[in-house]
Design an enzyme around this catalytic site. Structure first.
Site, mmCIF file in Angstrom:
data_model
loop_
_atom_site.group_PDB
_atom_site.id
_atom_site.type_symbol
_atom_site.label_atom_id
_atom_site.label_comp_id
_atom_site.label_asym_id
_atom_site.label_seq_id
_atom_site.Cartn_x
_atom_site.Cartn_y
_atom_site.Cartn_z
ATOM 1 N N ARG A 153 -11.707 13.909 6.158
ATOM 2 C CA ARG A 153 -12.598 14.681 5.295
ATOM 3 C C ARG A 153 -13.967 14.022 5.291
ATOM 4 O O ARG A 153 -14.168 12.980 5.921
ATOM 5 C CB ARG A 153 -12.059 14.711 3.859
ATOM 6 N N LYS A 181 0.841 -1.197 0.000
ATOM 7 C CA LYS A 181 0.000 0.000 0.000
ATOM 8 C C LYS A 181 0.876 1.247 0.000
ATOM 9 O O LYS A 181 1.839 1.340 0.765
ATOM 10 C CB LYS A 181 -0.896 0.038 1.243
ATOM 11 N N GLY A 203 -8.302 5.777 -2.163
ATOM 12 C CA GLY A 203 -9.134 5.495 -3.327
ATOM 13 C C GLY A 203 -8.716 4.260 -4.096
ATOM 14 O O GLY A 203 -9.053 4.113 -5.267
ATOM 15 N N HIS A 237 -14.972 -4.545 4.758
ATOM 16 C CA HIS A 237 -14.518 -3.158 4.927
ATOM 17 C C HIS A 237 -15.584 -2.422 5.736
ATOM 18 O O HIS A 237 -16.668 -2.144 5.241
ATOM 19 C CB HIS A 237 -14.319 -2.506 3.556
#
Length: 624
Positions: A297, A158, A164, A208
């Protein structure tokens, strides 16, 4: 309360923020690039300021221009939306230094959570469970490979600055590690200007799960429960829902408490999301849920949380940024009903889900019973410069079964033309027996494969109805195909073109065929069936003359840049061999040989920009 707000974003999220600001009596200022001069968010805002050319790097990512636009219009605050500069700590600080209000967390909080390796270390210290892995400073390929061996395959690479789904690669065996690392780093560098990575143990049955948190400047932090974002394709979320199916009260309490600890560890203010990966091989259990990352965010999927809590998260953002405390205390928040969201994209499932660029000649969401968050209207266009999402469709009902059914029905009747969409794919996914039963993990879509792909043609009944409708509209451009049967009435045949493909249709039967659609001019019928829109017309004489893989032509599937070229003119290649890599919308797309042969007419070069359907090379079949 802030009186005038500049929105440093575009599209759907800009429109979403404008709607809430208008309800609160807050004036809004939009910013726009050349490509967005007539965009919906520009038309909706009270004022609009041009900030540069179409590429985001020359407009929406230029912080100085956005701050200058805020100053020019007398705006008090800047809301970054999501994406672009929303998690850029330097930009947040620049906004504050300019004497403006930043509608978001403190720059220090963004920095603390901006790099995945540093965030995981911080979470360990705060008592938040994290996935086993490696976040060390030694970034050499040798060290990373050695650490992967220690963790045990499969492992996940990662990008530390990622998000995204970009800069992520699953590696199943040591022999694949080097190539995956190179590709991951290249994508991370292009997307985030940072090619450092971390490693994590791959969870074999992953769910998730993420928790919405909200903090204020008075030291309060609350959670608004969890969302399930397990339905993903290539690490990109496809379907989101709240609450998470199968989540019991004890597990919910544990994961939400961990999320609040995580937010408090960075003195968090505003809306944020703590993302977890759950090993669901034995259901959802608190001791098998691990911290992945924090998004500092508002999230794309925030509407499902709004629907089950009755909270307007953008309103909360504006109130907290104005210095008010979080509007509700934890005991005042509860879950009511179920919400499911689907992201309707302009993309072609039959072509690897590549973005479909072009005008939205038709965009007609049929079912107004669902919430529609969109940044486009009929007559707008999908451009190659930005994310190709058309809309988010959010269904709310008393239970999960009804919410899924409502969303599926809404998608089935939503017509979009001529760009292709993932609508039919979403319809099939929402009807999948494993999804409906919540027997799912993040690999479900990949495992289902072709079973979720849309049909290439509408049903025979629709084709017959379209043929009859076209015959009524006007004369054929070429003679109909004759049909003859001894001692019987003649067969009625027509040759139709359906989304570019030619097909012969016998419409003798069913004189009152079911038909649903509309005509475009006098020569085309539009039909939407199961979430997919078909344009049907009489076949034209002479054919299209387009190249295809069948004749060896290697065409650019979309506008982009050639970032790697593996062959030269005259090289021998085998079927499936990689020829080149095209980067489009910060994603890499490998183009491969359709069969064994010789590379001819090579027109691609590294760094070269290409348009959609540009012929980059041709594979000439070799002699046996």
């Amino acid at each position: 309360m802030i009186s005038k707000l500049l929105i440093a974003n575009r599209g759907e999220i800009a429109c979403r923020i404008i709607r809430t600001a208008r309800e609160l009596g807050v004036a809004t200022v939009a910013v726009y690039s050349d490509a967005d001069a007539k965009a919906l968010h520009v038309r909706m805002a009270d004022e609009a300021v041009h900030i540069g050319p179409s590429p985001a790097a020359e407009s929406y990512l230029v912080g100085d221009r956005i701050i200058a636009a805020a100053k020019q219009t007398g705006s008090e605050a800047i809301h970054p939306g999501y994406g672009f500069l929303s998690e850029n700590a330097a930009f947040a600080q620049a906004v504050i230094d300019a004497g403006l209000v930043w509608v978001g967390p403190k720059p220090a909080s963004i920095s603390a959570m901006g790099l995945k390796d540093a965030a995981k270390k911080l979470m360990r210290e705060a008592g938040v469970p994290v996935t086993p892995g490696y976040e060390g400073e030694d970034q050499s390929a040798q060290r990373l490979s050695a650490e992967a061996d220690k963790i045990g395959y499969p492992v996940l690479i990662k990008a530390v600055a990622g998000g995204g789904g970009k800069g992520m690669r699953k590696v199943d065996a040591p022999g694949n590690f080097a190539a995956a690392l190179e590709s991951c780093r290249r994508e991370a560098k292009a997307s985030f200007s940072n090619d450092e990575v971390l490693l994590e143990k791959w969870i074999t049955s992953p769910r998730h799960i993420e928790v919405q948190v909200f903090g204020d400047s008075h030291g309060n932090v609350v959670h608004l429960f969890e969302r399930d974002c397990t339905m993903q394709r290539r690490h990109q979320k496809v379907i989101e829902e709240a609450p998470a199916p199968g989540m019991d009260a004890d597990t919910r309490e544990a994961i939400c408490a961990a999320a609040v600890r995580a937010a408090k560890a960075v003195d968090y203010e505003g809306a944020g999301t703590i993302e977890f990966i759950a090993d669901a091989s034995d259901g959802l259990r608190a001791d098998r849920i691990f911290f992945m990352e924090m998004n500092t965010r508002l999230q794309v999927e925030h509407p499902v949380t709004e629907e089950i809590t009755g909270v307007d998260l953008v309103e909360w953002q504006l109130r907290v940024a104005s210095g008010e405390p979080v509007p509700l205390e934890q005991h005042q928040l509860s879950i009511n009903g179920w919400a499911v969201e689907a992201r309707l994209y302009a993309e072609d499932p039959s072509n690897g889900f590549l973005p479909s660029i072009g005008p939205l000649t038709e965009f007609n969401p049929e079912d107004v019973r669902v919430r529609l968050d969109t940044g486009v209207e009929e007559g707008d266009a999908i451009t190659p410069f930005y994310d190709p999402m058309i809309a988010k469709m959010i269904a709310f009902a008393e239970d999960r079964e009804d919410a899924i059914e409502l969303l599926r029905d809404s998608l089935m009747g939503t017509s979009v033309w001529p760009v292709k969409t993932n609508g039919a794919f979403l319809v099939k996914l929402l009807a999948d027996e494993d999804f409906v039963a919540a027997d799912m993990d993040t690999g479900l879509i990949e495992r289902k494969g072709e079973a979720l792909m849309p049909a290439s043609l509408p049903s025979d009944e629709v084709l017959r109805g379209a043929a009859r409708k076209l015959m009524e509209e006007g004369p054929l451009p070429a003679p109909a195909i004759p049909g003859f049967r001894l001692n019987a009435a003649p067969r009625l045949m027509a040759r139709l073109e359906v989304n570019g493909a030619e097909i012969d249709v016998d419409y003798t039967a069913d004189a009152e065929s079911w038909f649903m659609g509309m005509s475009e001019g006098r020569d085309r019928v539009m039909v939407t069936q199961d979430g997919q829109t078909f344009g049907i017309r009489h076949a034209r004489a002479g054919g299209s003359g387009h190249h295809s893989a069948a004749d060896g032509a290697i065409l650019a599937p979309m506008p982009g840049k050639v970032i790697a070229l593996d062959v030269a003119e005259g090289d021998s290649v085998t079927e499936g061999q990689r020829l080149m890599v095209l980067e489009a919308m910060k994603m890499e797309h490998a183009l491969t040989a359709p069969f064994d042969g010789i590379v001819r007419d090579l027109a691609a070069s590294v760094g070269g920009q290409v348009e959609v359907e540009t012929m980059l090379a041709r594979i000439e079949a070799g002699e046996e």
